[in-house]
Each structure stands twice: as structure tokens, then as C-alpha cells.
Design a protein around this motif. Structure first.
Motif, short mmCIF file in Angstrom:
data_model
loop_
_atom_site.label_atom_id
_atom_site.label_comp_id
_atom_site.label_asym_id
_atom_site.label_seq_id
_atom_site.Cartn_x
_atom_site.Cartn_y
_atom_site.Cartn_z
N TYR A 164 13.87 53.44 -59.18
CA TYR A 164 12.60 54.12 -58.93
C TYR A 164 12.84 55.42 -58.17
O TYR A 164 12.39 56.51 -58.57
CB TYR A 164 11.68 53.20 -58.14
N PHE A 165 13.59 55.32 -57.07
CA PHE A 165 13.84 56.51 -56.26
C PHE A 165 14.82 57.47 -56.94
O PHE A 165 14.74 58.69 -56.74
CB PHE A 165 14.34 56.11 -54.87
N SER A 225 7.78 51.26 -62.49
CA SER A 225 7.41 50.33 -61.44
C SER A 225 7.95 48.94 -61.73
O SER A 225 8.13 48.56 -62.90
CB SER A 225 5.87 50.27 -61.33
N ASN A 226 8.24 48.16 -60.68
CA ASN A 226 8.60 46.76 -60.90
C ASN A 226 7.39 45.84 -60.88
O ASN A 226 7.53 44.62 -60.91
CB ASN A 226 9.68 46.28 -59.92
N PHE A 227 6.18 46.43 -60.83
CA PHE A 227 4.94 45.67 -61.00
C PHE A 227 4.58 45.61 -62.48
O PHE A 227 4.67 46.61 -63.20
CB PHE A 227 3.79 46.33 -60.25
N SER A 228 4.14 44.46 -62.91
CA SER A 228 3.52 44.36 -64.22
C SER A 228 2.07 44.79 -64.12
O SER A 228 1.50 44.84 -63.03
CB SER A 228 3.60 42.91 -64.74
N TYR A 282 18.74 50.09 -45.63
CA TYR A 282 18.05 48.99 -46.31
C TYR A 282 18.87 48.55 -47.51
O TYR A 282 19.31 49.40 -48.32
CB TYR A 282 16.66 49.43 -46.78
N GLY A 283 19.09 47.25 -47.64
CA GLY A 283 19.62 46.70 -48.87
C GLY A 283 18.46 46.45 -49.82
O GLY A 283 17.54 45.70 -49.49
N ILE A 284 18.48 47.09 -50.98
CA ILE A 284 17.36 47.01 -51.92
C ILE A 284 17.86 46.49 -53.27
O ILE A 284 19.08 46.41 -53.51
CB ILE A 284 16.69 48.39 -52.11
N ASP A 285 16.93 46.15 -54.15
CA ASP A 285 17.34 45.71 -55.46
C ASP A 285 17.39 46.90 -56.42
O ASP A 285 16.97 48.01 -56.10
CB ASP A 285 16.43 44.60 -55.98
N ARG A 286 17.92 46.65 -57.61
CA ARG A 286 18.17 47.75 -58.56
C ARG A 286 16.88 48.44 -58.98
O ARG A 286 16.87 49.67 -59.16
CB ARG A 286 18.90 47.22 -59.79
N ASN A 307 25.22 46.01 -55.43
CA ASN A 307 24.50 46.29 -54.19
C ASN A 307 23.94 47.70 -54.23
O ASN A 307 24.61 48.64 -54.67
CB ASN A 307 25.43 46.14 -52.98
N TYR A 308 22.71 47.82 -53.75
CA TYR A 308 22.01 49.10 -53.73
C TYR A 308 21.46 49.33 -52.33
O TYR A 308 20.99 48.39 -51.68
CB TYR A 308 20.89 49.14 -54.76
#
Length: 256
Positions: free
Chosen positions: A215-216, A233-236, A206-210, A157-158
Motif C-alpha cells: 500500500y505504502f 486496500s486490504n479491506f474487502s 513497525y513490523g507490518i504485513d505485505r 518480513n516488512y
């Protein structure tokens, strides 16, 4: 929260002693990049995306907004909506409910480029309470804000936090993880400049993903003097920014 301009390593003018020749290095060789900030929040039906472009080093600091993108929000159950441009660089989806356990995908098509990110909605975690304690560091005393919650066991959990004082966000990046507290009551303090005795502070958790947490985390390392690097980034597709698919809970505390 806005993303800072991409970190561009550059050599400035080099002047050798006892020599009048100046070596000039091209500082304007980095191509501008797209920057995407996107938020999909559990419990809400309106979701927003901001798209801008970075600038070369000699250009003004007003990052240009991107108004010609095709932005699509979808989930893994076949629901999809084209987001609407509501202001310069701002896109919005409305009437789009999000559900725990689903994966949400954002696709951005602009100027013959396509950027795609997919993120699973994290498990919803609610705040139990907000505490505040004073900590002494030498002669100085600091007020802490402690978001108390029970961390779900057995999964990573993040968390990300934003703090508001009198309706305005307190600057800062505040993230936590359950790396050493899996399944336990979490009471990790947050220290923020401007949180003074008598203040009422609204805490947004906020519960966020890894990927968003990392990133932060990279941004924090840059601020603390590490070798500057663009957060992953988690964008391709080679853009900057992130898609944050997140849960949310809020609670207030009065600093004693």
C-alpha cells in the motif's frame, strides 16, 4: 499518518488552436469513497480506527468524518469488541490485548456497506541499535539513519518507520523489506529531510504485513511521478485505506 485524497484522473478544459469552442469534461463524476485507517499494535491494549470519506474534485478539501459506523475488532480465538466513537471519525477499542501469531479482523458497517480486513500479527522483531552515517552525493552531504536489527530467517518480513524530532513526526514514507537480506543483520539507511547534525531522532519501527507494505509502496511511486493509482486496500468491500496489524519497537539516535 493521514491518507491523501483518492487519485482521480480527470481531463481539464481542452482548447483547440484557431477555434473558440471549449470542450468541457465532467470532473465531478467520481463517487465519494470511504477511507479507513486502522492500527492494531502488539504490546498495546488500546487500538484506534479513523474513518472519513473522499470528496469530489470541486468540493472543499476538509474530508468529512464518518460518525455512524459500527466498528468491530476481533481475533481468531473468539475475542471481540465493538469500538467506541471517541471523537469525530475516531473509534477506539480499549482493554483488548493482542498476541503474536493470531489473526485480527476489523469489520466496518456503515450506510448499508460492509468492509472487512483480516491480518496475521507479524513476528516481533526488536531493534539492535540505531546508527547514523554521513553520505556524500556530489557536493551535498546527507545524514542517514540506520535501524540495525537481525531479520528472522525463512519468512518474509516488512518494516515501516516513523521518525520524530522534538516530538513531531518528520514527514515521509519509510518502508523496507528483507527481500535481499533474509536472516541477516539489516542495516539499510533511511534519508529524511530535516535530520541534521546534533538532532535527537526517535525511530519507531513497525513490523507490518505485505499488504500494508505494498500500500505504502504504491503511494511512494505516486509521489515519484508514476501514473497515479489508488493503493490496493486490504479491506474487502471497495473502500480505500488499510488495516495495519503490527509490532513496534523504538530507539533514539543523536545525529553526529
Amino acid at each position: 499518518m493521514k491518507i491523501a485524497i483518492t487519485f482521480i484522473s480527470a481531463l481539464t478544459l481542452v482548447l483547440f488552436s484557431n477555434c473558440t469552442k471549449v470542450i468541457e469534461v465532467d470532473l465531478n463524476s467520481k463517487d465519494p469513497q470511504y477511507v479507513i485507517e486502522a492500527f492494531v499494535t502488539f504490546g498495546q491494549t488500546t487500538h484506534e480506527v479513523s474513518i472519513t470519506k473522499t470528496l469530489n474534485i470541486y468540493e472543499p478539501s476538509n474530508f468529512p468524518a464518518v460518525d455512524n459506523a459500527v466498528v468491530t475488532l476481533s481475533d481468531d480465538q473468539g475475542n471481540s469488541q465493538n469500538m467506541v466513537l471517541i471523537s469525530s471519525g475516531k473509534y477506539q477499542a480499549t482493554g483488548f490485548p493482542v498476541v503474536s501469531g493470531r489473526t485480527y479482523t476489523l469489520s466496518v458497517s456503515v450506510d448499508s456497506k460492509v468492509f472487512v480486513a483480516s491480518v496475521l500479527m507479524p513476528q516481533d522483531v526488536q531493534l539492535d541499535s540505531i546508527e547514523s552515517f554521513q553520505f556524500a552525493f556530489g557536493p551535498q552531504v546527507f545524514n542517514s539513519i540506520v535501524p540495525v536489527r537481525l531479520d528472522p530467517a525463512g519468512i518474509e518480513n516488512y518494516y515501516q518507520f516513523q521518525l520524530l524530532k522534538q516530538g513531531k513526526y518528520i514527514p515521509g514514507i519509510y518502508i523496507q523489506s528483507d527481500q535481499f537480506n533474509d536472516g541477516n543483520m539489516m542495516m539499510e539507511p533511511i534519508f529524511a529531510d530535516g535530520a541534521n547534525s546534533g538532532d535527537t531522532i526517535l525511530v519507531e519501527m513497525y513490523g507490518i504485513d505485505r499488504t500494508v507494505h505494498d500500500y505504502f509502496y504504491t503511494l511512494i511511486q505516486n509521489q515519484q511521478g508514476a501514473t497515479p493509482a489508488n493503493p490496493t486496500s486490504n479491506f474487502s468491500g471497495g473502500c480505500l485505506g488499510y488495516l495495519s496489524v503490527r509490532t513496534m519497537d523504538t530507539m533514539s539516535v543523536i545525529i553526529p
